[in-house]
Design a protein around this motif. Structure first.
Motif: not given
Length: 323
Positions: A173-177
């Protein structure tokens, strides 16, 4: 164990995201083994879970091997704010790389699924906007943020190599702010900074001219995305963007926080840190299509809950909360 109940390892489980994930998994009826070295995580984040008979806490540094018996692994261990990951950059890289090696080795031995909490920082200061998962990024490999950016990129490489070489069931998973209760008031992230400065009547510090953009996802939405990804079909490995595509400038956020807190704080500007991304917005097409996921909490709704959390924290600790 009850039917469907799993014993789940959450590394970094006492951190901001980890504590919310532990709570979510316990509410689903699972057993949770929370592992943390308390570099940035705090016991206060998991204080309400300590008495739960299905919750276990283990103090451990994930750069060293871990030998436990579990059914799934969520690997969240790593400082995530620039202030904290730049404090000891060598250790930050070790946590990402050696932590990935150790958790992947455990998953390989146990033949269980493992999810990596990666980051939008793998895109660096993006040229392509918004950022789809197919974008390789624009990353400085030798800058002050590189310990985090490149550490997470290397961790992704390891996950996919273990998947190809050892047929390991992986999720990335690529987490954004992300923001919400249990953020640290001293982590230097824009939401926590602005709220605490506004509540204390201090100057609100905007780096750059405030035109740089971020996309803010409330923590409960993100955790829902984690669990959906982990429970998705085996072939859905990711990487997959998890974040809120609603884009706001940092200057807009500062004004919104001032209004919502009723603060008299004024906005001041400071030079933009090196390699700070100018734009950050996720393309969540894959998350919508593959997971049926998208954020449901608006920025206003999330800020109300986050401001209330910091108001209580500051009442309990006073200005020491920002020390």
């Amino acid at each position: 164990m009850f039917l469907g109940q799993k014993r789940i390892l959450v590394t970094g489980g006492a951190g901001f995201l980890g504590s919310h994930l532990c709570t979510h998994l316990l509410n689903e009826g699972h057993e949770v083994l929370c592992v943390d070295n308390f570099f940035t995580g705090t016991r206060g984040n998991i204080a309400s879970l300590i008495g739960n008979e299905r919750f276990e806490l283990l103090r451990h540094d994930i750069t060293f091997p871990l030998f436990v018996e579990v059914d799934e692994i969520y690997n969240l261990a790593c400082p995530a704010s620039p202030i904290h990951y730049q404090l000891d950059p060598v250790q930050t890289t070790k946590t990402s790389v050696l932590g990935a090696i150790n958790t992947l080795g455990l998953a390989k031995r146990l033949k269980i699924p493992i999810m990596q909490a990666s980051t939008s920082e793998v895109y660096g200061d993006p040229i392509l906007h918004p950022q789809p998962e197919s974008y390789w990024g624009n990353v400085n490999p030798v800058g002050p943020r590189s310990c985090y950016d490149e550490g997470k990129r290397c961790a992704e490489t390891l996950f996919f190599d273990y998947h190809r070489q050892h047929k390991l069931k992986i999720k990335v998973a690529r987490i954004f702010n992300t923001y919400g209760p249990f953020m640290r008031p001293d982590d230097g992230r824009v939401v926590s900074n602005f709220i605490c400065q506004a509540l204390l009547g201090r100057e609100i510090t905007v780096f750059g001219d405030g035109s740089q953009t971020r996309s803010f996802c409330f923590v409960t939405d993100l955790i829902d995305g984690f669990v959906r990804l982990m429970n998705s079909p085996v072939h859905l490995t990711g990487p997959i963007n998890l974040g809120n595509p609603a884009e706001f400038s940092v200057g807009e956020l500062a004004k919104k926080v001032i209004t919502m807190t009723g603060s008299k704080s004024r906005i001041v500007t400071r030079p933009l840190p090196q390699d700070d991304p100018k734009q950050r917005q996720p393309d969540i097409t894959l998350a919508r299509q593959q997971l049926g996921w998208e954020p449901v909490v608006s920025l206003e709704q999330g800020l109300i809950l986050t401001i209330a959390y910091f108001e209580n924290l500051l009442k309990e600790r006073g200005t020491k909360a920002l020390a």
